[in-house]
Design an enzyme around this catalytic site. Structure first.
Site, PDB file in Angstrom:
ATOM      1  N   HIS A 162      -9.624  23.195   6.724  1.00 61.00           N
ATOM      2  CA  HIS A 162      -8.394  22.762   7.419  1.00 61.00           C
ATOM      3  C   HIS A 162      -8.407  21.252   7.691  1.00 61.00           C
ATOM      4  O   HIS A 162      -7.747  20.787   8.619  1.00 61.00           O
ATOM      5  CB  HIS A 162      -8.195  23.502   8.747  1.00 61.00           C
ATOM      6  N   SER A 283      -1.764  -5.453  -2.918  1.00 57.45           N
ATOM      7  CA  SER A 283      -0.357  -5.424  -2.519  1.00 57.45           C
ATOM      8  C   SER A 283       0.189  -6.838  -2.623  1.00 57.45           C
ATOM      9  O   SER A 283      -0.507  -7.807  -2.325  1.00 57.45           O
ATOM     10  CB  SER A 283      -0.250  -4.926  -1.083  1.00 57.45           C
ATOM     11  N   LYS A 289      -4.824  -5.538   1.471  1.00 55.36           N
ATOM     12  CA  LYS A 289      -4.825  -4.215   0.844  1.00 55.36           C
ATOM     13  C   LYS A 289      -5.648  -4.111  -0.422  1.00 55.36           C
ATOM     14  O   LYS A 289      -5.665  -4.997  -1.253  1.00 55.36           O
ATOM     15  CB  LYS A 289      -3.387  -3.816   0.494  1.00 55.36           C
ATOM     16  N   ASN A 291      -5.733  -0.882  -2.896  1.00 49.46           N
ATOM     17  CA  ASN A 291      -5.168   0.467  -3.016  1.00 49.46           C
ATOM     18  C   ASN A 291      -5.844   1.292  -4.111  1.00 49.46           C
ATOM     19  O   ASN A 291      -6.125   0.771  -5.186  1.00 49.46           O
ATOM     20  CB  ASN A 291      -3.675   0.377  -3.318  1.00 49.46           C
ATOM     21  N   GLU A 296      -4.415   7.834  -7.219  1.00 47.32           N
ATOM     22  CA  GLU A 296      -3.029   8.182  -6.849  1.00 47.32           C
ATOM     23  C   GLU A 296      -2.178   8.497  -8.077  1.00 47.32           C
ATOM     24  O   GLU A 296      -1.400   9.441  -8.089  1.00 47.32           O
ATOM     25  CB  GLU A 296      -2.378   7.026  -6.084  1.00 47.32           C
TER      26      GLU A 296
END
Ligand code: ARG
Length: 465
Positions: A162, A283, A289, A291, A296
């Protein structure tokens, strides 16, 4: 258009007017099926060789055809081939070119064959090669996971259910979980390959042909395991593409879940691992940033691969036997599926060995989340307390820990004894993270000793491929 121009089409004989320009573009597949050229030529070479064997083509004719086809192959490879939309698809482009090169003999190649069995043969040959490429890339990724698991067999992180801290586990154990999924994917792919590797060649349009063809011979020449049994099924079946696509959806689903974890693990709130800069991007507005674009995008690309599976299933669901033009729509989903999973597997196979773990952060996270609570309950059971009562006792001590901001292992013996006088000094051995993981020492368990053994078994399986 002159009277003759519509007969440029190899099927133009019965037509009295040229194809509408829009219809020509609408019905053509050359824009995307030209990538089948290599396998189309191989299929034609085998067919011509067989026609020579059964006496339909002379030795000289076969020779001319095979030289002509090889010359066309080089032309395509050099990027010089003038693909024409008027000639609709890869099969007719190559055949027309052959006739242009070698004259009337080129027109004999299509004896005893139809584009219906030809295209089914081409896709199977093409897919078989790509299955072999994908298998290699999948193995390379698995090797990376197994190596990483061995390297990090003792590194501890919190395991979650969970997404709440559950119990401490080892990083190697976690990596081997991914390896198991990919192992099953590999098995599915090899199973699919068996059904791909059946030769439809000779089914002709749908009913077979009146020539005394030797289908076992062409199957053997092309490396197929056997000729297919039923001509109607042979030209209309696309199960093999759907099956491959289902495999692809599953492997992408696994990579997508994996991506989700990598994205979480790289964020500042988890901070469990570092992906090297070369696998990340920045970014344009926020200078700080970094990323995790690669995971992704893999997660995102899962959507299109799943979509292609549904496209193919839907493509087939209403088709009567045998071949229908609908089947031309099998190619773009299948090709895009192949391209996408090859890229995603490559990205992962390159990236996994480069993962750097942040052992201190993972350890701290495991320590913070009462992850050894089950160990304390098991300890109490060993002291003679029933598990449900032990659960209750530990629950109370966790509540106390939350209130006082202390992990179980931070509490003094006196504090712990408030909850049960069965607790003694030896409790601290089970409350440590190392003690907790080491105690799960059975096949499939997270103990470093088991992880190392499991990694060795996995490596052996991989080597025996
Ligand atoms: N381009 C076609 C396809 O991809 C080849 C087969 C065409 N056959 C036909 N009878 N129109 O399916």
């Amino acid at each position: 258009m002159s009277d003759q121009e519509h007969t440029i089409k190899p099927w133009g004989g019965r037509f009295t007017e040229a194809t509408d320009a829009f219809v020509e573009r609408f019905t053509a597949s050359i824009q995307f099926d030209q990538r089948l050229y290599h396998h189309d030529i191989n299929g034609s070479l085998a067919h011509a060789k067989m026609l020579n064997k059964i006496g339909v083509l002379t030795g000289d004719e076969y020779q001319q055809i095979s030289e002509g086809l090889e010359a066309i192959r080089s032309e395509v490879e050099k990027g010089d081939f003038p693909w024409s939309i008027t000639l609709e698809d890869v099969h007719m482009n190559i055949e027309a070119k052959l006739t242009e090169r070698i004259g009337i003999t080129g027109k004999k190649l299509h004896t005893g064959r139809s584009r219906n069995d030809q295209v089914a043969t081409d896709i199977r040959l093409y897919l078989r090669d790509e299955i072999d490429n994908i298998s290699k890339e999948l193995s390379r990724l698995q090797q990376g996971l197994i190596d990483l698991a061995e390297r990090e067999a003792e590194t501890i992180l919190p395991g979650f259910t969970h997404l709440q801290t559950a119990q401490p586990i080892t990083f190697g154990h976690h990596m081997l979980a991914w390896n198991e999924m990919l192992e099953r994917d590999y098995g599915r792919l090899q199973d699919c390959r068996k059904r791909v590797n059946i030769s439809p060649l000779g089914a002709a349009a749908l009913a077979g042909t009146t020539y005394p063809i030797d289908r076992a011979y062409t199957a053997e020449l092309l490396g197929f395991d056997a000729p297919s049994e039923n001509s109607l099924d042979s030209v209309s079946d696309r199960d093999f593409a759907i099956e491959f696509s289902a495999f692809a959806s599953l492997v992408m689903t696994h990579l997508s879940r994996f991506s989700e974890e990598l994205v979480l693990w790289t964020c500042a709130q988890f901070n469990f691992i570092e992906l090297p800069d070369r696998f990340c991007t920045g970014s344009s507005i926020m200078p700080q940033k970094k990323n995790p674009d690669v995971p992704e995008l893999v997660r995102g690309k899962t959507g299109r691969v799943n979509g292609h599976l549904i496209s193919l299933l839907t493509l087939m669901k209403g088709q009567p036997l045998a071949y229908n033009k609908d089947n031309q729509e099998d190619k773009e989903p299948l090709f895009d599926t192949i391209d996408t999973i090859k890229d995603c597997l490559k990205a992962y196979a390159d990236m996994i060995p480069a993962i750097e773990t942040k052992a201190d952060n993972m350890r701290e996270a495991a320590r913070r989340g009462f992850s050894t609570a089950t160990d304390l309950a098991d300890y109490l059971v060993r002291k003679g307390i029933a598990f449900r009562d032990a659960h209750e006792i530990v629950g109370k001590s966790v509540a106390y820990g939350i209130e006082t901001n202390k992990d179980l292992s931070d509490m003094s013996l006196a504090e712990l004894q408030e909850f049960s006088n069965e607790i003694e000094q030896d409790v601290f051995e089970v409350l440590t993270l190392e003690g907790s993981v080491a105690a799960r020492n059975h096949i499939g368990g997270t103990a470093p000793e088991q992880v190392k053994a499991a990694a060795q078994r996995a490596a052996k399986r991989l080597q025996s491929r």
